[in-house]
Design a protein around this motif. Structure first.
Motif, PDB file in Angstrom:
ATOM      1  N   GLU A   1      -9.068 -22.100 -47.322  1.00 38.77           N
ATOM      2  CA  GLU A   1      -9.170 -20.938 -48.216  1.00 38.77           C
ATOM      3  C   GLU A   1      -8.805 -19.652 -47.462  1.00 38.77           C
ATOM      4  N   LEU A   2      -9.303 -19.572 -46.232  1.00 39.20           N
ATOM      5  CA  LEU A   2      -8.982 -18.399 -45.418  1.00 39.20           C
ATOM      6  C   LEU A   2      -7.483 -18.360 -45.118  1.00 39.20           C
ATOM      7  N   ASN A   3      -6.933 -19.530 -44.818  1.00 43.76           N
ATOM      8  CA  ASN A   3      -5.499 -19.616 -44.572  1.00 43.76           C
ATOM      9  C   ASN A   3      -4.674 -19.072 -45.730  1.00 43.76           C
ATOM     10  N   GLU A   4      -5.067 -19.441 -46.922  1.00 39.95           N
ATOM     11  CA  GLU A   4      -4.369 -18.954 -48.129  1.00 39.95           C
ATOM     12  C   GLU A   4      -4.394 -17.429 -48.195  1.00 39.95           C
ATOM     13  N   MET A   5      -5.553 -16.865 -47.822  1.00 43.02           N
ATOM     14  CA  MET A   5      -5.657 -15.397 -47.818  1.00 43.02           C
ATOM     15  C   MET A   5      -4.714 -14.792 -46.781  1.00 43.02           C
ATOM     16  N   PHE A   6      -4.702 -15.388 -45.598  1.00 42.52           N
ATOM     17  CA  PHE A   6      -3.862 -14.823 -44.529  1.00 42.52           C
ATOM     18  C   PHE A   6      -2.365 -14.963 -44.842  1.00 42.52           C
ATOM     19  N   GLU A   7      -2.028 -15.974 -45.645  1.00 46.02           N
ATOM     20  CA  GLU A   7      -0.619 -16.117 -46.066  1.00 46.02           C
ATOM     21  C   GLU A   7      -0.161 -14.883 -46.846  1.00 46.02           C
ATOM     22  N   LEU A   8      -1.091 -14.243 -47.543  1.00 45.30           N
ATOM     23  CA  LEU A   8      -0.760 -13.003 -48.259  1.00 45.30           C
ATOM     24  C   LEU A   8      -0.941 -11.771 -47.371  1.00 45.30           C
ATOM     25  N   VAL A   9      -1.957 -11.831 -46.505  1.00 46.32           N
ATOM     26  CA  VAL A   9      -2.230 -10.692 -45.606  1.00 46.32           C
ATOM     27  C   VAL A   9      -1.004 -10.370 -44.755  1.00 46.32           C
ATOM     28  N   LYS A  10      -0.236 -11.408 -44.451  1.00 48.36           N
ATOM     29  CA  LYS A  10       0.912 -11.142 -43.571  1.00 48.36           C
ATOM     30  C   LYS A  10       1.958 -10.239 -44.213  1.00 48.36           C
ATOM     31  N   LEU A  11       1.852 -10.018 -45.513  1.00 46.85           N
ATOM     32  CA  LEU A  11       2.780  -9.100 -46.185  1.00 46.85           C
ATOM     33  C   LEU A  11       2.392  -7.625 -46.004  1.00 46.85           C
ATOM     34  N   ALA A  12       1.287  -7.367 -45.331  1.00 48.02           N
ATOM     35  CA  ALA A  12       0.893  -5.976 -45.049  1.00 48.02           C
ATOM     36  C   ALA A  12       2.011  -5.271 -44.273  1.00 48.02           C
ATOM     37  N   PRO A  13       2.191  -3.983 -44.531  1.00 46.90           N
ATOM     38  CA  PRO A  13       3.191  -3.258 -43.741  1.00 46.90           C
ATOM     39  C   PRO A  13       2.662  -2.986 -42.335  1.00 46.90           C
ATOM     40  N   SER A  14       3.565  -2.826 -41.389  1.00 46.15           N
ATOM     41  CA  SER A  14       3.151  -2.382 -40.047  1.00 46.15           C
ATOM     42  C   SER A  14       4.289  -1.550 -39.473  1.00 46.15           C
ATOM     43  N   ALA A  15       3.947  -0.639 -38.591  1.00 48.98           N
ATOM     44  CA  ALA A  15       4.950   0.259 -38.015  1.00 48.98           C
ATOM     45  C   ALA A  15       6.007  -0.573 -37.296  1.00 48.98           C
ATOM     46  N   PHE A  16       7.256  -0.325 -37.615  1.00 45.34           N
ATOM     47  CA  PHE A  16       8.383  -1.042 -37.013  1.00 45.34           C
ATOM     48  C   PHE A  16       8.279  -2.557 -37.219  1.00 45.34           C
TER      49      PHE A  16
END
Lengths: 206, 206
Positions: B27-42
Motif C-alpha cells: 500500500e505504501l509502495n502504491e503511494m510512493f509511485e505517485l509521490v515520485k511525480l512531485a516536482p523538485s528543483a532541476f
C-alpha cells in the motif's frame, strides 16, 4: 476519488507560458482560500504570499531571476515567503481554542509557552528552516490547487533572493522560499516529463 | 474535479490513531509511485523516505519524539529525508534526456554543468535548505496521496534529529526534514480544525 490521482499525474512544471493570459485577483483569492488548509507546525501558518501581476514589477523580478523568459510570459509571479518569527503569533493563533472552550486558561498558557520555548531553544537556524519547510508544504498545495482551477505553475529557485527582497520590500523576518510562475502552459514547448527514480531507489522499508 | 477539493478539505493532521491497523508495504509502495511525480528543483529528486513498521524501531522513534503516543499507535512512522548532495546525481538523472535525443551531447553537458555549478557556488547552507525545501514539497504530496488511499497522517517536527539519525543509521549527507505518522485516525479524539488566518492576512497583491 480518481480525479485527484489524475490531477497529480497532470500537474507538470510548465517550462513556458502563453503570453497575454490575465489572471484575476479573485481567481487567485479562491486558490488561497484552499491553500490556507495546508498543515503547518504548531498551526503557526508560517507562509505568506506576494502575487505579482503588475508588469513593471514582473520585469524587475524577471531580472532578479537571471532573465528567465517564463517570468514575463506567466500571468502572475508568486513569491512564497516563510516567516522566521511565526511562533511569536502563537498566543494570537491559539486564542480561538480558548474562546471556544476547547482549552482552559491553563492549557492555553501551556500550549503557547510550549511552542515559543520550542522555537526559541532551537535557535535562529531552526527558525529559518521551519520557514522553508512550512512554506514549501503550502507551495505544493498551491500548485495542485492552481492545476485544479485550470492554471499551470512552475516552482523556481533560480533567482537572487536579495534582489527579490529589495524589489518587493521584504523584511529580514521573512525568507524568500520560492518563486512560482503561474499561467497557461504553452503546450507546444512541452518536453516529456523528466525521468523519475523508481520507488526502490528512494524508499527504504524497516 | 471537485473530489480534489473535497480531499484538501478532509485532510487533517491526525492527533491520534487507532491501534492495531497494520499497513502493508504494498500500500505504501502504491503511494510512493505517485509521490515520485512531485516536482523538485532541476528534477534532482532530493527526497528519500524511510517507512518504519517494525515495532522495536517504532518504539525507539517514539522515544526520539519525546514519547509522543501517536508514534506508537500509528500504523507506520515515515521519515522524510532530504539529500544535500542531490546535485551530484545530475549527470545520471539527465542521461535519459540525451538517450531519448531530447538533448544533444553539448546541451546535456551544459545542463549537468549548470546544475552542479549552481549548487556548488551557493554553498552548503543552500544545499541544506534545498534538501528541506524539496523534501517538504514531496511530503505535502505524500499526505494528500495517503488521504486519497484512506489513510490519515500527521507531519511532525517535535523530535530529536540526531537520535533519529542514530536509530536509522542516516548519514550526514541526509537531512531529517520531517517525521510523518500514518494510520487510521481515532476520530473520537478529533478536535475542531485549528484557526486559519484569513487570506488577506497572508497574501499581498501587487
Amino acid at each position: 476519488m480518481s480525479d485527484f490521482i489524475q490531477l497529480v499525474k497532470e500537474r507538470r512544471s510548465a517550462m513556458n507560458f502563453l503570453p497575454n493570459q490575465p489572471i484575476h485577483p479573485e481567481e487567485l483569492n479562491e486558490m488561497f482560500e484552499l491553500v490556507k488548509l495546508a498543515p503547518s507546525a504548531f498551526n503557526l501558518q508560517h507562509t505568506n504570499y506576494i502575487a505579482v501581476t503588475d508588469p513593471t514589477t514582473k520585469d524587475q523580478l524577471k531580472e532578479a531571476a537571471y532573465g528567465q523568459y517564463k517570468v514575463s510570459s506567466a500571468s502572475a509571479v508568486i513569491l512564497v515567503l516563510g516567516d522566521k518569527k511565526a511562533y511569536e503569533q502563537a498566543a494570537e493563533i491559539y486564542s480561538g481554542l480558548q474562546l471556544l472552550g476547547i482549552l482552559n486558561k491553563q492549557e492555553y498558557d501551556f500550549m503557547v509557552n510550549d511552542t515559543v520555548t520550542f522555537y526559541e531553544s532551537r535557535g535562529s537556524e531552526f527558525q529559518r528552516e521551519e520557514a522553508i519547510r512550512n512554506a514549501s508544504l503550502s507551495a505544493m498545495l498551491f500548485m495542485l490547487i492552481a492545476k485544479e482551477k485550470g492554471w499551470d505553475t512552475c516552482p523556481m529557485i533560480g533567482f537572487d533572493p536579495e534582489k527579490v527582497k529589495q524589489i518587493l520590500n521584504i523584511d529580514d523576518q521573512h525568507e524568500v522560499v520560492m518563486m512560482m510562475t503561474i499561467g497557461k502552459e504553452k503546450i507546444s514547448s512541452r518536453q516529456p516529463r523528466g525521468y523519475r527514480k523508481p520507488v526502490s531507489e528512494f524508499v527504504q522499508f524497516i
